[in-house]
Design a protein around this motif. Structure first.
Motif, PDB file in Angstrom:
ATOM      1  N   MET A  44     -25.207   2.646  90.435  1.00  0.00           N
ATOM      2  CA  MET A  44     -24.327   2.631  91.602  1.00  0.00           C
ATOM      3  C   MET A  44     -23.784   1.231  91.853  1.00  0.00           C
ATOM      4  SD  MET A  44     -26.265   5.259  94.223  1.00  0.00           S
ATOM      5  CE  MET A  44     -24.927   5.138  95.420  1.00  0.00           C
ATOM      6  N   SER A  45     -24.616   0.221  91.597  1.00  0.00           N
ATOM      7  CA  SER A  45     -24.155  -1.167  91.771  1.00  0.00           C
ATOM      8  C   SER A  45     -23.064  -1.508  90.761  1.00  0.00           C
ATOM      9  CB  SER A  45     -25.333  -2.133  91.616  1.00  0.00           C
ATOM     10  OG  SER A  45     -26.332  -1.880  92.578  1.00  0.00           O
ATOM     11  N   ILE A  46     -23.269  -1.117  89.490  1.00  0.00           N
ATOM     12  CA  ILE A  46     -22.281  -1.398  88.457  1.00  0.00           C
ATOM     13  C   ILE A  46     -21.001  -0.593  88.700  1.00  0.00           C
ATOM     14  CG2 ILE A  46     -21.797  -1.305  85.984  1.00  0.00           C
ATOM     15  CD1 ILE A  46     -23.784  -3.475  86.870  1.00  0.00           C
ATOM     16  N   LEU A  47     -21.158   0.631  89.195  1.00  0.00           N
ATOM     17  CA  LEU A  47     -19.980   1.431  89.519  1.00  0.00           C
ATOM     18  C   LEU A  47     -19.158   0.763  90.617  1.00  0.00           C
ATOM     19  CD1 LEU A  47     -18.519   4.126  88.928  1.00  0.00           C
ATOM     20  CD2 LEU A  47     -19.889   5.168  90.738  1.00  0.00           C
ATOM     21  N   SER A  48     -19.825   0.270  91.654  1.00  0.00           N
ATOM     22  CA  SER A  48     -19.119  -0.429  92.741  1.00  0.00           C
ATOM     23  C   SER A  48     -18.476  -1.710  92.230  1.00  0.00           C
ATOM     24  CB  SER A  48     -20.101  -0.746  93.877  1.00  0.00           C
ATOM     25  OG  SER A  48     -20.682   0.420  94.395  1.00  0.00           O
ATOM     26  N   TRP A  49     -19.196  -2.443  91.410  1.00  0.00           N
ATOM     27  CA  TRP A  49     -18.680  -3.680  90.816  1.00  0.00           C
ATOM     28  C   TRP A  49     -17.469  -3.378  89.939  1.00  0.00           C
ATOM     29  CZ3 TRP A  49     -22.126  -7.310  87.294  1.00  0.00           C
ATOM     30  CH2 TRP A  49     -21.469  -8.543  87.124  1.00  0.00           C
ATOM     31  N   PRO A 139     -12.079  -8.237  82.386  1.00  0.00           N
ATOM     32  CA  PRO A 139     -11.830  -9.467  83.144  1.00  0.00           C
ATOM     33  C   PRO A 139     -13.093 -10.222  83.498  1.00  0.00           C
ATOM     34  CG  PRO A 139     -11.571  -7.532  84.538  1.00  0.00           C
ATOM     35  CD  PRO A 139     -11.731  -7.029  83.138  1.00  0.00           C
ATOM     36  N   ASN A 140     -14.247  -9.530  83.525  1.00  0.00           N
ATOM     37  CA  ASN A 140     -15.518 -10.170  83.832  1.00  0.00           C
ATOM     38  C   ASN A 140     -16.480  -9.923  82.672  1.00  0.00           C
ATOM     39  OD1 ASN A 140     -18.339 -10.375  84.891  1.00  0.00           O
ATOM     40  ND2 ASN A 140     -17.276 -10.921  86.786  1.00  0.00           N
ATOM     41  N   PRO A 141     -16.864 -10.948  81.939  1.00  0.00           N
ATOM     42  CA  PRO A 141     -17.703 -10.748  80.745  1.00  0.00           C
ATOM     43  C   PRO A 141     -19.081 -10.178  81.043  1.00  0.00           C
ATOM     44  CG  PRO A 141     -17.464 -13.087  81.262  1.00  0.00           C
ATOM     45  CD  PRO A 141     -16.495 -12.362  82.127  1.00  0.00           C
ATOM     46  N   VAL A 142     -19.666 -10.528  82.173  1.00  0.00           N
ATOM     47  CA  VAL A 142     -20.989  -9.989  82.531  1.00  0.00           C
ATOM     48  C   VAL A 142     -20.877  -8.494  82.809  1.00  0.00           C
ATOM     49  CG1 VAL A 142     -22.907 -10.101  84.166  1.00  0.00           C
ATOM     50  CG2 VAL A 142     -21.751 -12.206  83.449  1.00  0.00           C
ATOM     51  N   LEU A 143     -19.857  -8.121  83.570  1.00  0.00           N
ATOM     52  CA  LEU A 143     -19.624  -6.704  83.846  1.00  0.00           C
ATOM     53  C   LEU A 143     -19.335  -5.943  82.558  1.00  0.00           C
ATOM     54  CD1 LEU A 143     -19.212  -4.362  85.816  1.00  0.00           C
ATOM     55  CD2 LEU A 143     -16.836  -5.117  86.109  1.00  0.00           C
ATOM     56  N   ASP A 144     -18.628  -6.596  81.655  1.00  0.00           N
ATOM     57  CA  ASP A 144     -18.321  -5.982  80.363  1.00  0.00           C
ATOM     58  C   ASP A 144     -19.603  -5.596  79.627  1.00  0.00           C
ATOM     59  OD1 ASP A 144     -16.558  -5.137  78.373  1.00  0.00           O
ATOM     60  OD2 ASP A 144     -16.649  -7.042  77.311  1.00  0.00           O
ATOM     61  N   VAL A 145     -20.575  -6.495  79.626  1.00  0.00           N
ATOM     62  CA  VAL A 145     -21.846  -6.225  78.959  1.00  0.00           C
ATOM     63  C   VAL A 145     -22.629  -5.140  79.694  1.00  0.00           C
ATOM     64  CG1 VAL A 145     -24.093  -7.218  78.340  1.00  0.00           C
ATOM     65  CG2 VAL A 145     -21.996  -8.526  77.946  1.00  0.00           C
TER      66      VAL A 145
END
Length: 261
Positions: A44-49, A139-145
């Motif tokens: 849910m956190s990653i989905l919101s992010w 656009p965000n490498p951390v989110l990409d991973v």
């Protein structure tokens, strides 16, 4: 009449796993809530992010298989928690001696979500990233991973710690999900849809204006998804064999390649 009911129940039990397995850990006496709640919170956190950092109009958010897969993790985790909580309160064998609807729903979601997560990870890093056309999608490498790697880690934890079986015969479930997404991309293309940058495709390697090239990618992807299901079945069988060996009992055994539970 009583004898007939007993025979029916025995038949159903021989082809379906014991319901309590879905709310147990395969190795130790811990509740699956210990990993299913954190996975739900993570998803849910990653989905919101992902929504906050999405690269296009929010109406296009669910064009992408990655986001479908992330939503699957959320729903699968919710049903996994429901199954676990129900197990701790009651024996949830239903009146027909089969699996209750919420257990069946969880099992289908489990069968689909895990191989799809593995597919998304391999497809993204092995095909899309190497195509050299995906820089603007991350656009965000951390989110990409997190989106394309963390998803597989979360589902690997679910696979390794769960106690219920994975069955070879359920291979059609992830394939039907993939077919649904494929049909979505076809309809979207012929309806004149485009990506956030105006291209007439969702992914550059699945471009229906180039049907032969796309057909090859789709076929290879379907074969790989089928392979991922086989890997899941093999891992589950190995997991349960190891668990049974260490416990030295007639404990849980995953006969993923047959009908017996």
């Amino acid at each position: 009449m009583t004898q007939w009911k007993w025979q029916t129940a025995s038949c159903l039990r021989s082809t379906e796993p014991i319901p309590e397995k879905f709310g147990k850990c395969c190795r130790v006496a811990i509740s699956p809530l210990i990993w299913r709640i954190p996975i739900l919170v993570w998803a849910m956190s990653i989905l919101s992010w992902s929504v906050a950092f999405f690269w296009g109009p929010l109406g296009m958010f669910f064009l992408y298989m990655t986001h479908w897969g992330l939503l699957l993790i959320v729903i699968e985790s919710v049903f996994g928690i429901i199954v676990t909580v129900k197990k701790s309160r009651t024996n949830y064998m239903d009146a027909t001696f089969g699996l209750p609807w919420y257990v069946k729903t969880y099992w289908v979601l489990y069968n689909v979500t895990i191989p799809v997560a593995f597919l998304i990870t391999v497809f993204y890093w092995g095909i899309l990233k190497t195509s050299g056309k995906m820089e603007k999608y991350a656009p965000n490498p951390v989110l990409d991973v997190m989106l394309h790697g963390g998803n597989s880690v979360a589902m690997l934890v679910e696979l390794l710690l769960s106690a219920h079986p994975s069955r070879l015969m359920h291979i059609f479930q992830p394939l039907l999900f993939a077919l649904a997404y494929l049909l979505f991309t076809v309809v979207y293309y012929f309806a004149g849809g485009h990506d956030p940058w105006g291209n007439a495709f969702i992914y550059p390697v699945i471009d229906w204006s180039k049907p032969q090239q796309t057909a090859v990618v789709v076929t290879l992807t379907a074969l790989f998804l089928a392979l991922m299901h086989l890997v899941v079945v093999a891992v589950a069988a190995t997991r349960d064999a190891i668990s049974r060996r260490f416990r030295n009992t007639t404990g849980i055994y995953n006969d993923g390649f047959g009908d017996e539970s």
